[in-house]
Design an enzyme around this catalytic site. Structure first.
Site, mmCIF file in Angstrom:
data_model
loop_
_atom_site.group_PDB
_atom_site.id
_atom_site.type_symbol
_atom_site.label_atom_id
_atom_site.label_comp_id
_atom_site.label_asym_id
_atom_site.label_seq_id
_atom_site.Cartn_x
_atom_site.Cartn_y
_atom_site.Cartn_z
ATOM 1 N N ASP A 180 13.618 49.673 -27.721
ATOM 2 C CA ASP A 180 12.614 48.906 -26.967
ATOM 3 C C ASP A 180 12.305 49.565 -25.627
ATOM 4 O O ASP A 180 11.412 49.121 -24.909
ATOM 5 C CB ASP A 180 13.118 47.474 -26.726
ATOM 6 N N GLN B 226 16.345 40.630 -29.904
ATOM 7 C CA GLN B 226 15.137 39.799 -29.829
ATOM 8 C C GLN B 226 15.253 38.814 -28.670
ATOM 9 O O GLN B 226 16.240 38.091 -28.550
ATOM 10 C CB GLN B 226 14.930 39.057 -31.159
ATOM 11 N N LYS C 263 9.245 42.551 -38.245
ATOM 12 C CA LYS C 263 9.735 43.896 -37.909
ATOM 13 C C LYS C 263 10.571 44.440 -39.067
ATOM 14 O O LYS C 263 10.467 45.617 -39.436
ATOM 15 C CB LYS C 263 10.564 43.842 -36.618
#
Ligand code: NDP
Length: 287
Positions: free
Chosen positions: A121, A98, A54
Site C-alpha cells: 500500500d 484493510q 481485491k
C-alpha cells in the site's frame, strides 16, 4: 461539448490483463507465485467487500491471496503478532492491512509494523520517503491509478496547474507529491487544498486538472471548474443506495474536457495498482 469519459474500468482491465502475462512469466522464470496476504479485523461490511474484490482480482491475475480474518476484539498485540509472522513468512510477498481497524487499535502502529519490503500500500515512512525523493520502491495505489488515467487519457500534465482537494496520507498528500515529480504524467504545478483552505472555488477555477479526494458527495460543482479542465473524482460516498463521487458529475461534464465516473473511474485502478505492487514485491523477494 460534454466531457470525454475516462473509463477507469476499461483501463484497469487492460492493465490487469497485461499484468497476468507478467505474473505468469515471473512464475515460469522463478517458480515463485506472488502472494498477497490480506488482514481484515472486525466486521465492517464495506471492508469485507473491498477485501473480497481485491482477492478476486488477485485470483484472476494468477496472484495467490490469503485472508486473515480477525475478530473486532483482537488486541493491538494480537495484530502485531500476525504482522510479524507475515513479515517473516518467505512465501508472503505483500501485506495488506484493510482499514479502518477496530477503534481500540492504533492504526499507525500496526501499519508501521509491516516490513517496507512487503508494504504494497506504500504506507510505510521508508516507502513514502523514497517516493517523495523520486526513487520509489512502491507507488501508492490510488494516486498511481490516477496518474495512469491521466497518462492513458492523454492529459497534458507537464506544466499544468493541478489542484488536489484533500491532504490525507492515503490519497491527497501522495497524489500531490507524485504530480510534482519529474517524469511521465507529472511535472505539474501543484496546489493542495484542505478543509482550512480559504477561497477554494477561486483556486479550483484556476486548475487545468482537479483531483477531488475529500469524501463529500458532489462537493465540486460546475461553477468551481474551469472550462476544459480534466476532473478526476477519487471520492466514494454512499448516498441512499447509490455510490457518488466528490464531483457533481452531470453538471461538471458540461464544463470539463474529461472526467472520471463514480463508480468505474479511479476505484478499479486502485486494485490494478495493488496487483502491480504485489508483483513488484515478489520480484524484490527473489533479488
Ligand atoms: P480523508 O477523510 O482521510 O481526507 C479527506 C480530506 O479532505 C482531508 O484532507 C480534509 O481536510 C479534506 N476536506 C474535507 N472537507 C473539505 C472541504 N469542505 N474542503 C476542502 N477539503 C476538505 O479521506 P481519504 O483521502 O481517505 O478519502 C477521500 C475520498 O476518497 C473518500 O470518499 C474515500 O472513500 C475515497 N477513496 C477512494 C479510493 C478509491 O480507490 N477510489 C481510495 C481511497 C479513498 P483536513 O485535512 O483539513 O481535514
Amino acid at each position: 461539448m460534454a466531457a470525454a469519459i475516462i473509463d477507469g474500468k476499461a483501463v484497469a482491465a487492460q492493465l490487469r490483463s497485461a499484468l497476468s502475462g507478467e505474473v505468469s512469466k515471473f512464475v515460469d522464470a522463478t517458480n515463485v507465485q506472488p502472494h498477497l496476504a490480506a488482514v481484515l479485523a472486525g466486521d465492517d461490511p464495506a471492508s469485507a467487500v473491498y477485501v473480497r474484490n481485491k482477492q478476486k482480482a488477485c485470483d484472476a491475475a494468477g496472484i495467490r491471496s490469503t485472508l486473515h480474518r480477525l475478530p473486532t476484539e483482537i488486541t493491538e498485540d494480537g495484530l502485531l503478532t500476525l504482522i510479524s509472522q507475515l513479515n517473516n513468512d518467505p512465501a508472503v510477498h505483500g501485506i495488506l492491512v484493510q482499514l479502518p481497524l477496530p477503534g481500540h487499535v492504533r492504526e499507525q502502529v500496526v501499519l508501521d509494523a509491516v516490513t517496507p519490503l512487503k508494504d504494497v500500500d506504500c504506507f510505510h515512512p521508508e516507502n513514502v520517503g523514497l517516493m517523495v525523493q523520486g526513487r520509489p520502491r512502491f507507488l501508492p495505489c490510488t494516486p498511481h491509478g490516477v496518474q495512469q488515467l491521466l497518462l492513458t487519457s492523454g492529459t497534458q500534465v507537464a506544466g499544468a496547474h493541478a489542484v488536489v482537494l484533500g491532504r490525507s496520507e492515503i490519497v491527497g498528500k501522495p497524489m500531490a507529491m507524485m504530480l510534482v515529480q519529474r517524469g511521465e504524467a507529472a511535472d505539474a504545478t501543484v496546489t493542495i487544498c484542505h478543509s482550512r483552505t480559504q477561497g477554494l472555488a477561486e483556486i479550483t477555477r484556476q486548475a487545468d486538472i482537479i483531483v477531488a479526494a475529500i469524501g463529500k458527495p458532489r462537493f465540486v460543482t460546475a461553477d468551481m471548474v474551469k472550462p476544459g479542465a480534466v476532473v478526476i473524482d477519487v471520492g466514494i460516498n454512499r448516498v441512499g443506495d447509490k455510490l457518488v463521487g466528490d464531483v457533481d458529475y452531470g453538471p461538471v461534464t458540461e464544463v470539463a474536457s474529461a472526467i472520471t465516473p463514480v463508480p468505474g473511474g479511479v476505484g478499479p485502478m486502485t486494485i490494478a495498482m495493488l496487483l502491480q505492487n504485489t508483483l513488484t514485491a515478489a520480484k524484490i523477494s527473489v533479488t
